[in-house]
Motif scaffolding. Structure first.
Motif, short mmCIF file in Angstrom:
data_model
loop_
_atom_site.label_atom_id
_atom_site.label_comp_id
_atom_site.label_asym_id
_atom_site.label_seq_id
_atom_site.Cartn_x
_atom_site.Cartn_y
_atom_site.Cartn_z
N ALA A 44 5.53 2.44 2.25
CA ALA A 44 4.46 2.47 1.25
C ALA A 44 3.74 3.80 1.26
N GLY A 45 3.51 4.35 0.08
CA GLY A 45 2.70 5.55 -0.06
C GLY A 45 1.51 5.28 -0.96
N SER A 46 0.56 6.19 -0.95
CA SER A 46 -0.56 6.14 -1.88
C SER A 46 -1.25 7.49 -1.88
N LYS A 47 -2.10 7.71 -2.87
CA LYS A 47 -2.98 8.87 -2.84
C LYS A 47 -4.12 8.55 -1.87
N SER A 52 -6.19 3.74 -4.93
CA SER A 52 -4.76 3.95 -4.68
C SER A 52 -4.32 3.26 -3.40
N SER A 56 -1.74 -0.02 -3.07
CA SER A 56 -0.57 0.04 -2.21
C SER A 56 -0.59 -1.07 -1.17
N THR A 74 0.18 5.31 3.63
CA THR A 74 -0.81 5.47 2.58
C THR A 74 -1.83 6.54 2.94
N VAL A 82 2.12 13.21 -3.00
CA VAL A 82 2.67 11.86 -2.91
C VAL A 82 3.86 11.70 -3.84
N VAL A 91 8.63 8.17 0.96
CA VAL A 91 8.03 6.87 0.66
C VAL A 91 8.87 6.22 -0.42
N TYR A 94 4.57 3.98 -4.75
CA TYR A 94 3.12 4.17 -4.79
C TYR A 94 2.69 3.91 -6.23
N TRP A 95 1.40 3.74 -6.44
CA TRP A 95 0.86 3.51 -7.78
C TRP A 95 0.39 4.83 -8.38
N ASP A 96 0.77 5.04 -9.66
CA ASP A 96 0.31 6.22 -10.36
C ASP A 96 -0.29 5.81 -11.70
#
Length: 311
Positions: A44-47, A52, A56, A74, A82, A91, A94-96
């Motif tokens: 999992a990644g995120s800003k 964000s 995630s 994250t 990211v 990763v 992630y959400w963008d």
């Protein structure tokens, strides 16, 4: 005055802390997606900002509940960083946001934005091997805000009001903003060009430090429209009366090959995304930023309350 003064160095992100989370189900209750991702390993990644990370964590908890093992990376600083992590397999998701996709990732301008921005972004980014899952109904848009009493005493309701005020009162035209907003075409440079003015000074801060500094170090501040700290800090969000800011609708992004290998991810996430309204996101963000709860705890409790994971 200098337009690049800094109040404090950026706070280090959580990207350095990598935690391996094992799939443990939903804690004993019945899972709606039990076994769908058994044996699947994902990262999992995120800003770096709260929303964000919360998004995630929601995704991670839901995929864990379906049997996946999630490695937590994250809190990565910066949209470009990211995104690069996603493209380079560091990763898996992630959400963008559609506005970020349109301008920063795909290289378009803030002018001539298509009516269906999500469709345009998702179709164009497919050529890069990146999938955008069906978007959530919330929109987290850049805005400029001031203290309520400052807005009232100076008749500030719109960005046009602010542009005129700053042009007439340079000693009260300082803005607090994060480095990314300062340098993005859909951020500060484009905003100033669209409204025909310049802030008299720019104080670069970590995003989390902006809210308490508005009314102190700066008269104006960059904010996100779904951030609960707007209300908690008695701030007025100025109307973008020239519609400069592009739509920033949230969507989970992942590599197309990951989605092709595990199409169940979209099936799991669809009913979750549908429930993520502006009101829900502001509440979840507030529980972290205002109430001091941990993002992973907020995510898990919300999913359980909604019956989206086993309880």
């Amino acid at each position: 005055m200098s337009r690049n003064s800094k109040l404090t160095p950026l706070i280090g992100t959580a990207a350095a802390a990598v935690l391996l989370l094992t799939a443990c189900g939903g804690g004993g209750g019945e899972s709606p997606n039990e076994g769908m991702l058994d044996g699947v390993d994902l990262t999992a990644g995120s800003k770096e900002f709260t929303e964000s990370v919360v998004l995630s964590q929601i995704t991670s908890k839901a995929l864990e509940d379906a049997g996946a093992s999630i490695e937590d990376q994250t809190g990565i600083s910066g949209s470009a960083t990211v995104r690069e992590a996603l493209e380079s397999d560091e990763v898996d998701f992630y959400w963008d946001y559609t506005g970020t996709g349109w301008v920063n990732i795909l290289g378009n301008t803030t002018e001539d934005v298509p009516d269906d921005l999500f469709e345009a972004v998702s179709e164009a980014d497919a050529d890069n091997g990146i999938a955008w899952l069906d978007p959530a109904p919330f929109e987290n848009t850049y805005r400029i805000a001031v203290k309520n009493d400052f807005a009232e005493s100076n008749g500030l309701e719109t960005m046009s009001d602010a542009a005129k005020f700053i042009s007439d009162n340079e000693d009260q035209g300082k803005v607090c903003a994060a480095s990314e907003f300062v340098n993005r075409d859909d951020g500060l440079p484009g905003l100033e060009e669209a409204y025909g003015f310049e802030f008299s000074d720019v104080v670069e801060l970590d995003l989390n430090l902006i809210y308490p500094q508005v009314g102190k170090k700066c008269q104006f501040g960059e904010v996100f429209s779904t951030d609960a700290r707007i209300k908690a800090n008695d701030m007025t969000v100025l109307e973008d009366d020239k519609d400069f800011f592009v739509q920033y609708q949230g969507s989970m992004t992942l590599r197309q090959d990951t989605l092709d290998e595990h199409p169940e991810i979209a099936e799991i996430m669809d009913p979750i995304s549908e429930k993520l309204t502006n009101e829900v996101m502001m509440e979840l963000n507030g529980r972290v930023d205002t109430d001091g709860e941990m993002p992973e705890d907020v995510a898990e409790e919300w999913l359980e309350d909604q019956g989206l994971i086993g309880g």
